[in-house]
Design an enzyme around this catalytic site. Structure first.
Site, PDB file in Angstrom:
ATOM      1  N   HIS A  12       0.873  -1.195   0.000  1.00  0.00           N
ATOM      2  CA  HIS A  12       0.000   0.000   0.000  1.00  0.00           C
ATOM      3  C   HIS A  12       0.899   1.231   0.000  1.00  0.00           C
ATOM      4  O   HIS A  12       1.478   1.584   1.026  1.00  0.00           O
ATOM      5  CB  HIS A  12      -0.913   0.000   1.237  1.00  0.00           C
ATOM      6  CG  HIS A  12      -1.860   1.170   1.269  1.00  0.00           C
ATOM      7  ND1 HIS A  12      -3.217   1.015   1.476  1.00  0.00           N
ATOM      8  CD2 HIS A  12      -1.664   2.497   1.118  1.00  0.00           C
ATOM      9  CE1 HIS A  12      -3.807   2.202   1.463  1.00  0.00           C
ATOM     10  NE2 HIS A  12      -2.874   3.128   1.247  1.00  0.00           N
ATOM     11  N   HIS A  14       1.668   5.324  -1.702  1.00  0.00           N
ATOM     12  CA  HIS A  14       1.279   6.504  -2.493  1.00  0.00           C
ATOM     13  C   HIS A  14       2.530   7.075  -3.149  1.00  0.00           C
ATOM     14  O   HIS A  14       3.449   7.514  -2.448  1.00  0.00           O
ATOM     15  CB  HIS A  14       0.624   7.556  -1.601  1.00  0.00           C
ATOM     16  CG  HIS A  14      -0.646   7.077  -0.974  1.00  0.00           C
ATOM     17  ND1 HIS A  14      -1.870   7.201  -1.598  1.00  0.00           N
ATOM     18  CD2 HIS A  14      -0.871   6.424   0.187  1.00  0.00           C
ATOM     19  CE1 HIS A  14      -2.806   6.658  -0.821  1.00  0.00           C
ATOM     20  NE2 HIS A  14      -2.236   6.174   0.258  1.00  0.00           N
ATOM     21  N   LYS A  95      -8.936  -0.343  -5.883  1.00  0.00           N
ATOM     22  CA  LYS A  95      -9.011   0.280  -4.559  1.00  0.00           C
ATOM     23  C   LYS A  95     -10.328   1.009  -4.385  1.00  0.00           C
ATOM     24  O   LYS A  95     -10.660   1.900  -5.169  1.00  0.00           O
ATOM     25  CB  LYS A  95      -7.850   1.279  -4.399  1.00  0.00           C
ATOM     26  CG  LYS A  95      -7.861   2.078  -3.111  1.00  0.00           C
ATOM     27  CD  LYS A  95      -7.558   1.226  -1.893  1.00  0.00           C
ATOM     28  CE  LYS A  95      -7.740   1.995  -0.597  1.00  0.00           C
ATOM     29  NZ  LYS A  95      -6.628   2.904  -0.306  1.00  0.00           N
ATOM     30  N   HIS A 134     -10.450   1.058   1.712  1.00  0.00           N
ATOM     31  CA  HIS A 134     -10.208   1.994   2.820  1.00  0.00           C
ATOM     32  C   HIS A 134     -11.434   1.897   3.717  1.00  0.00           C
ATOM     33  O   HIS A 134     -12.477   2.441   3.396  1.00  0.00           O
ATOM     34  CB  HIS A 134     -10.016   3.422   2.292  1.00  0.00           C
ATOM     35  CG  HIS A 134      -9.688   4.397   3.377  1.00  0.00           C
ATOM     36  ND1 HIS A 134      -8.483   5.074   3.443  1.00  0.00           N
ATOM     37  CD2 HIS A 134     -10.386   4.781   4.487  1.00  0.00           C
ATOM     38  CE1 HIS A 134      -8.461   5.837   4.530  1.00  0.00           C
ATOM     39  NE2 HIS A 134      -9.615   5.684   5.178  1.00  0.00           N
ATOM     40  N   HIS A 168      -4.580  -0.817   5.686  1.00  0.00           N
ATOM     41  CA  HIS A 168      -4.058  -0.093   6.864  1.00  0.00           C
ATOM     42  C   HIS A 168      -4.968  -0.208   8.090  1.00  0.00           C
ATOM     43  O   HIS A 168      -5.475   0.777   8.593  1.00  0.00           O
ATOM     44  CB  HIS A 168      -3.763   1.374   6.544  1.00  0.00           C
ATOM     45  CG  HIS A 168      -4.805   2.101   5.724  1.00  0.00           C
ATOM     46  ND1 HIS A 168      -6.143   2.101   6.046  1.00  0.00           N
ATOM     47  CD2 HIS A 168      -4.690   2.831   4.591  1.00  0.00           C
ATOM     48  CE1 HIS A 168      -6.787   2.811   5.146  1.00  0.00           C
ATOM     49  NE2 HIS A 168      -5.942   3.264   4.263  1.00  0.00           N
ATOM     50  N   ASP A 240       1.514   2.495   3.543  1.00  0.00           N
ATOM     51  CA  ASP A 240       0.664   3.683   3.405  1.00  0.00           C
ATOM     52  C   ASP A 240       1.510   4.939   3.513  1.00  0.00           C
ATOM     53  O   ASP A 240       1.065   5.952   4.035  1.00  0.00           O
ATOM     54  CB  ASP A 240      -0.488   3.694   4.422  1.00  0.00           C
ATOM     55  CG  ASP A 240      -1.548   4.728   4.061  1.00  0.00           C
ATOM     56  OD1 ASP A 240      -1.561   5.210   2.912  1.00  0.00           O
ATOM     57  OD2 ASP A 240      -2.364   5.068   4.948  1.00  0.00           O
TER      58      ASP A 240
END
Ligand code: NCD
Ligand code: ZN
Length: 337
Positions: A12, A14, A95, A134, A168, A240
């Site tokens: 995970h 970004h 996602k 999420h 997460h 994350d």
């Protein structure tokens, strides 16, 4: 004594875009073999063209590092089976964000109407495309994830063939859900293994520790630590790592996200050694993810660490990392790929 880790995976991550992508992508690409790349750009990655173009920009940003970006699409209930078939080979997961719940999630799912979601989720089950979620409602901030467990149950029971990854996770309720439903899995971040809400807001407010979902209570952290340290086969590491420029973090409207990518492996090593579970780090950091995401190809990479102080840079470009300017106890000595 040195510690060797093989082919670390970040399930995970970004990577952002533009200048930020150029700053952060090489940092992950250096030490990880691959990462699940989140699609919450502006606009979100929700077409095959956008996905391929983003993958290409990531490739340019990482240069010749041995690293696989595992691409994702931003979930839309309008994706047809035909469309998913056409993009299947380029895609590792989809996602799902509840609308407006975190950074750049405005186009996410509002309400969880199983009738509305059924066509896309059925097609994903049939094509064996995992769903990353999420998992937060828009309730009271400390209760959002626990409240979302009923939505995970609805998804897990209605789509028993769909692999659902609770992203997460931060609560004992999510940890408990893992063992109740065969098709639920989870990622756990470094920062949620380290901190509780006390570290974020118990003293002076620490914007660089503010993220979604927010860190919870000591007993929640204990539950996360238990399954991470034993490398429970349904959990895997997902940093994350979510970079924001310093001005967006140190501001009266602080953006959510903790930037951990460059120090994650070192600090995980320290944490697992400290808890006498270092033999399980390989599974948490790579093996479990390879079993759960059964069809990913993972480049070989060998990371050798030693117990030796390392001073974390105060900034990478415009981004302040976790433990900026502080000393951590493990250093990466060698990377072979
Ligand atoms: C992430 C981001 O900044 O993109 N922020 C965060 O606090 N984790 C989004 C997310 O994963 O929720
Ligand atoms: Zn994220």
């Amino acid at each position: 004594m040195s510690i060797t880790l093989n082919s670390p995976l970040d399930m995970h991550l970004h990577l952002r875009d533009g200048e930020m992508l150029s700053t952060v992508a090489p940092l992950s690409a250096k030490t990880f073999s691959g990462a699940i790349v989140m699609p919450n750009l502006v606009p979100p990655v929700d077409t095959k063209e956008a996905l391929l173009a983003y993958k290409e920009r990531i490739g340019l940003a990482i240069g010749d590092e041995t690293f696989k970006p595992y691409m994702t699409l931003f979930f839309k209930p309008t994706y047809t089976k035909e469309f998913l078939e056409s993009v299947r080979d380029e895609l590792t997961a989809i996602k799902l964000y509840p609308a407006g719940i975190t950074t750049n999630s405005e186009g996410g799912v509002a309400g969880f109407d199983v009738k509305e979601l059924r066509p896309t989720l059925t097609a994903m089950s049939e094509l064996n495309i995992p769903l990353c979620v999420h998992g937060e409602t828009n309730g009271f901030v400390m209760d959002r994830e626990a409240e979302f467990v009923s939505i995970y149950e609805m998804l897990a029971t209605n789509f028993p063939k769909l692999k659902i990854i609770m992203e997460h996770i931060t609560t004992k309720e999510s940890v408990e859900a893992l063992d109740r439903f065969e098709n639920l899995y989870a990622t756990i971040t470094l920062h949620h293994l380290l901190i509780t809400l006390d570290d974020v807001a118990g003293g002076m407010l620490q914007p660089h520790l503010f993220c979604k979902p927010i860190a919870k209570r000591p007993e929640d952290r204990e539950a996360l630590r238990k399954v991470a340290f034993e490398a429970h086969p349904k959990v895997m590491f997902g940093s994350d790592s979510a970079p924001h420029p310093q001005h967006a973090k140190e501001s009266s409207g602080c953006a959510a996200g903790v930037f951990t990518a460059p120090i994650a492996i070192q600090v995980l090593t320290e944490l697992f050694v400290e808890h006498s579970t270092i033999e399980n780090l390989q599974a948490f950091l790579s093996g479990n993810a390879q079993s759960i995401y059964s069809n990913i190809s993972v480049p070989n990479k060998r990371i050798i660490l030693e117990k030796e102080p390392y001073i974390v840079p105060t900034k990478y470009g415009e981004v302040v990392p976790l433990y900026a300017g502080e000393s951590i106890n493990y250093t990466i000595k060698e990377i072979e790929s």
